[in-house]
Design an enzyme around this catalytic site. Structure first.
Site, PDB file in Angstrom:
ATOM      1  CG  HIS A 174       3.284  -0.423 -13.779  1.00 18.49           C
ATOM      2  ND1 HIS A 174       3.650  -1.506 -13.389  1.00 18.49           N
ATOM      3  CD2 HIS A 174       2.008  -0.001 -13.271  1.00 18.49           C
ATOM      4  CE1 HIS A 174       2.763  -2.311 -12.814  1.00 18.49           C
ATOM      5  NE2 HIS A 174       1.746  -1.473 -12.549  1.00 18.49           N
ATOM      6  CD  GLU A 215      -4.626  -0.081 -10.495  1.00 20.52           C
ATOM      7  OE1 GLU A 215      -5.599   0.660 -10.752  1.00 20.52           O
ATOM      8  OE2 GLU A 215      -4.294  -1.195 -11.060  1.00 20.52           O
TER       9      GLU A 215
END
Length: 205
Positions: free
Chosen positions: A9, A82
């Protein structure tokens, strides 16, 4: 799906101080928004047949930029999140108890942060997310917007490297840089084709 391209990201406000973000759901900063737009320009016309992301906002918003240039409908999947860093969430390594930091530095798998997710479990869930994508998009390549640590762990697993070496063997993965893996017949990553590739000139880590 013969290959999967994993993009980290865009940047957040916690990037520069290197705070562990993990499951903390924070937004892209202004630089991160521009990085997401650069990734979107890069992705346009590359023939991706599907787009997926972690369900955390920094990944969702990066994927949304890609959707605008590719016409793909992004699918947010919590399996692509994550690693949960437990007590380290929101902190730098220097903020932590020195003994905890030292053990983590020696073996970030055997001594992952207290209260956090075991890295091997993160690899298993991420692979499950890729398998689900493979079942929906077996005829082409997909782009997945995810996160630094879990991508590095998955790369180590694909190469047969001990997961505990992910910080030493793969010390960096920059915002919106892309990593491409070849997949086996069941959608499991089996070979590394590219790692930490910037998506445009003038790109800012």
């Amino acid at each position: 799906m013969r290959t999967v391209t994993l993009a980290r990201h865009g940047r957040t406000a916690w990037h520069a101080p290197n705070r562990y973000t993990g499951r903390s759901d924070i937004e892209l900063d202004d630089v991160g928004v521009r990085q997401a737009e650069a990734l979107a320009r890069w992705a346009a016309g590359r023939g991706f047949v599907a787009l997926a992301s972690s369900d955390l906002r920094r990944a969702v918003h990066t994927a949304a930029a890609v959707a605008a240039t590719t016409g793909l409908v992004p699918a947010a999947d919590p399996r692509l999140r994550e690693l949960d860093f437990g007590i380290a969430e929101g902190h730098t390594l220097a903020d932590l108890d020195p003994a905890v930091a030292e053990r983590f530095g020696r073996d970030p798998v055997g001594h992952h942060f207290p209260g956090g997710e075991h890295p091997a479990d993160a690899v298993d869930r991420f692979r499950a997310g890729l398998t689900a994508l493979h079942e929906r998009a077996a005829a082409g390549s997909v782009l997945v917007v995810a996160h630094s640590t879990v991508i590095r762990l998955v790369v180590c697993a694909a190469l047969g490297l001990p997961l505990a070496q992910y910080r030493r063997r793969l010390p960096a993965l920059d915002p919106t840089a892309v990593t491409t893996l070849r997949l086996s017949g069941d959608g499991t990553p089996e070979a590394l084709l590219a790692y930490n590739v910037p998506v445009s000139e003038g790109w800012q880590p």
